[in-house]
Design an enzyme around this catalytic site. Structure first.
Site, short mmCIF file in Angstrom:
data_model
loop_
_atom_site.label_atom_id
_atom_site.label_comp_id
_atom_site.label_asym_id
_atom_site.label_seq_id
_atom_site.Cartn_x
_atom_site.Cartn_y
_atom_site.Cartn_z
N THR A 119 -1.94 1.85 1.54
CA THR A 119 -2.44 2.07 0.18
C THR A 119 -3.76 2.85 0.18
OG1 THR A 119 -3.42 0.89 -1.71
CG2 THR A 119 -3.50 -0.24 0.37
N TYR A 143 -7.00 -7.11 -0.68
CA TYR A 143 -5.74 -6.35 -0.61
C TYR A 143 -5.90 -5.15 0.32
CZ TYR A 143 -2.10 -3.05 -1.89
OH TYR A 143 -1.09 -2.13 -1.83
#
Ligand code: UDP
Length: 337
Positions: A119, A143
């Site tokens: 990501t 995350y």
């Protein structure tokens, strides 16, 4: 003889299911391993589904025993930034420890091609745009950290073995399959989804989070990539890893072009024909002003050719999918991915 059996973890989820369809159409023999916590078995258009959790290494190893995999595409993960802040240990378990489980199986069963869903959140608050892969990662939340830790485990293991990997760093994924047969698998609070929900009356109004950023119209700028172009990047990565001269790669997935929150909202209003209510709210914690992919490398290395670099099409397909969900009153799971 060349094998073409692929393990797809998280193949019932949003990006996994779009990729699965393209892999199936290209003739790959696929096994999906998914705990269906956020995915939907209706999205599995090709291959055999094994319902299982990646934390269960015994069950995972059993799947590797039964199938002689050529490559693993590891999608399964939790993806909500705010949730990761509230439940960091869940993120390190589901994203980092489970990636480690998959790699242990790759080692045990001699699978040496690995494609990993990462990501742009690994970059944190970028100082320069577009962000190239040379930017030093510095995630702002669990995350992003959980994904960066997985990247490092993959890299270190590859240095010590014959594993070759392609790590794909996704920017803002949106839209749905053009034919309307696949779309997102759970309610999302992302910008395009929220604007579509407002346009379709699922929510009474939406908010712009921050109007005082250092951008031309004061709102955040992001690089929105259509889910089927992102799916295609995985297929291209798989083809690339089959080449004898392939080397391990970390590649950004975006178009290298950004749109502001106001521009996206205007586009959703224009395409839906609905002038829904928008309120201006405070910034969300940790939101960077501008995140645009430096996207030359993926084109250069994989020969990736985006086909849906068109905000109108991204918004139209997202709207069509939401309308279809409403029409079918299809329950969408409340979950994290
Ligand atoms: N955003 C917004 N309203 C919303 C959802 C998002 O203004 O209801 C903004 C958000 O602050 C960011 C951009 O839209 O500037 C993209 O946010 P999103 O959550 O879609 O993705 P992110 O870039 O955070 O992963």
């Amino acid at each position: 003889m060349k094998k073409n059996k692929i393990l797809v973890t998280g193949g019932a989820g949003y990006i996994g299911s779009h990729t699965l369809k393209q892999l199936g159409e290209a003739g790959y023999d696929i096994v999906v391993y998914d705990n269906l916590s956020t995915g939907n078995s209706n999205n599995i258009t090709y291959g055999k589904l094994v319902v299982g959790d990646l934390a269960d290494r015994q069950q995972l190893a059993q799947v590797f025993t039964e199938h002689d995999f050529d490559a693993v595409l590891h999608f399964a993960a939790s993806i909500s930034v705010p949730e990761s802040v509230l439940k960091p240990l869940d993120y390190y378990s589901n994203n980092t420890a489970n990636a480690l489980n998959v790699l242990h199986c790759c080692q045990q069963f001699g699978v040496n091609k690995f494609i990993f869903s990462s990501t742009a959140a690994v970059y944190g608050q970028p100082t320069d745009n577009p962000i190239t892969e040379a930017t030093i990662p510095d995630p702002l939340n669990p995350y992003g950290s959980s994904k960066l830790m997985s990247e490092r485990i993959i890299r270190d293991y590859a240095l010590a073995s014959d594993l070759k990997y392609v790590i794909l760093r996704y920017f803002n994924v949106a839209g749905a399959e053009v034919s309307g047969s696949l779309g997102k698998t759970q309610p999302a609070h992302h910008l395009i989804a929220a604007a579509c929900d407002a346009a379709l009356g699922k929510i009474p109004k939406m908010s712009i989070f921050g109007t005082d950023f250092d951008t031309p119209d004061g709102t955040g700028i992001r690089d929105y990539i259509h889910v089927d172009d992102l799916a295609r990047a995985h297929l291209d990565a798989l083809i690339y890893l089959d080449r004898s001269d392939a080397t391990s790669q970390i590649l950004n997935c975006g178009y290298g072009q950004g749109y502001s929150v106001r521009q996206v909202i205007e586009k959703v209003k224009q395409i839906s024909g609905v002038d829904f209510t928008v309120i201006e709210a405070a910034r969300r914690a940790g939101d960077p002003a501008c995140v645009i992919a430096g996207a030359d490398r993926i084109t250069e290395i994989l020969g990736w050719k985006p086909r849906f670099n068109d905000l109108d099409l991204i918004v139209q397909t997202a709207l069509d999918w939401e309308k279809k969900l409403i029409a079918n009153a299809q329950p969408v799971k409340q979950a994290i991915h």
